[in-house]
Design a protein around this motif. Sequence first.
Motif, PDB file in Angstrom:
ATOM      1  N   THR A 173       0.833  -1.203   0.000  1.00  0.00           N
ATOM      2  CA  THR A 173       0.000   0.000   0.000  1.00  0.00           C
ATOM      3  C   THR A 173       0.866   1.251   0.000  1.00  0.00           C
ATOM      4  OG1 THR A 173      -1.710  -1.194   1.217  1.00  0.00           O
ATOM      5  CG2 THR A 173      -1.856   1.192   1.230  1.00  0.00           C
ATOM      6  N   LEU A 174       1.952   1.217   0.751  1.00  0.00           N
ATOM      7  CA  LEU A 174       2.860   2.369   0.789  1.00  0.00           C
ATOM      8  C   LEU A 174       3.447   2.649  -0.589  1.00  0.00           C
ATOM      9  CD1 LEU A 174       4.364   4.430   2.628  1.00  0.00           C
ATOM     10  CD2 LEU A 174       6.178   2.730   2.844  1.00  0.00           C
ATOM     11  N   TYR A 175       3.908   1.610  -1.259  1.00  0.00           N
ATOM     12  CA  TYR A 175       4.494   1.776  -2.597  1.00  0.00           C
ATOM     13  C   TYR A 175       3.480   2.416  -3.557  1.00  0.00           C
ATOM     14  CZ  TYR A 175       8.879  -0.890  -2.173  1.00  0.00           C
ATOM     15  OH  TYR A 175      10.149  -1.320  -1.863  1.00  0.00           O
ATOM     16  N   THR A 176       2.267   1.878  -3.589  1.00  0.00           N
ATOM     17  CA  THR A 176       1.289   2.375  -4.561  1.00  0.00           C
ATOM     18  C   THR A 176       0.826   3.780  -4.209  1.00  0.00           C
ATOM     19  OG1 THR A 176      -0.409   1.142  -3.336  1.00  0.00           O
ATOM     20  CG2 THR A 176       0.470   0.120  -5.324  1.00  0.00           C
ATOM     21  N   ALA A 177       0.649   4.057  -2.920  1.00  0.00           N
ATOM     22  CA  ALA A 177       0.218   5.401  -2.525  1.00  0.00           C
ATOM     23  C   ALA A 177       1.320   6.427  -2.796  1.00  0.00           C
ATOM     24  CB  ALA A 177      -0.180   5.417  -1.050  1.00  0.00           C
ATOM     25  N   VAL A 178       2.576   6.076  -2.519  1.00  0.00           N
ATOM     26  CA  VAL A 178       3.684   6.992  -2.804  1.00  0.00           C
ATOM     27  C   VAL A 178       3.833   7.198  -4.307  1.00  0.00           C
ATOM     28  CG1 VAL A 178       6.204   7.251  -2.694  1.00  0.00           C
ATOM     29  CG2 VAL A 178       4.934   6.582  -0.664  1.00  0.00           C
TER      30      VAL A 178
END
Lengths: 199, 79
Positions: A173-178
Amino acid sequence: MAENRSLIRSIPMVCLFAWLMPGGGYLLIGQRARGATVAVTIIALFLAGILVGGIRIMDPPGWGQFGYMSQLVEKYDRRRQQLEGEYSRVEPSSSEEEANPGSDGDKPAGPALLTEPLGELGDKPWYVGQILCGPMTLAASAVSVHVAHPPAGSQTAVEGVPQSHSRSWEIGTLYTAVAGMLNLLVIIDSAHRAGQGKQ
Amino acid sequence: MITLLSYVMFFDPLPIWAKPWFWPLLLLPLCLAVAVVYKCVRCRHTSQVPREATLLFVTIVVGMILTAAALAGLAAIMG
């Protein structure tokens, strides 16, 4: 110079293209190397997030655990034989339950996304970052919702492809949101450059 | 082994739960992507991006390592 030969300088059009495809804004104003670099980086980061966390990290607001639209129902009090006036959220596990949510007597109030959009978005705020990646987020979300459906003929409600948990889910989730937030930075910069070119 | 055989790339999470040393390494691609995109936005010429992004990436990683060490020291003192 050939590098800076722009196709369009309209700021709204540049913003739209930058959202539709990461780096598209730069390509539209003629900065091909910059656009290609940004495109490869943001798309790679987005795909890396899905690789680490699985497709189910794409969890659009308004859809439940099993890939059907969450529904609001007004609960029916069987003892007093009247509607309670209180609403509860139901996550259907089949299309039949999605069409007729809740227990007997409960009054469907409609999809939670349409009835309480801010509430649904507040439950999954990371989607705000993810959606900034553009249509590839929508496509990945559609796939996620589809594979979440319980297998045909299953006796109990079980996700087709289960969600990841803990660190896998967090990193994905962090990767996609960033990736989405970086695309926002790129949208703003490409719009700024398009505006400068007009002057 | 059976779990690994059933793994479908991009659908299932990466099967790395048994390797705790792997998790901190996943911050590196994120830092690299942030450095590259930021320098693409800031640099006047794209030829400057590789060098500038590399420097920024190293700066971010070293900064995070130092911050982690400081927090670990603080936790050790307080604990």
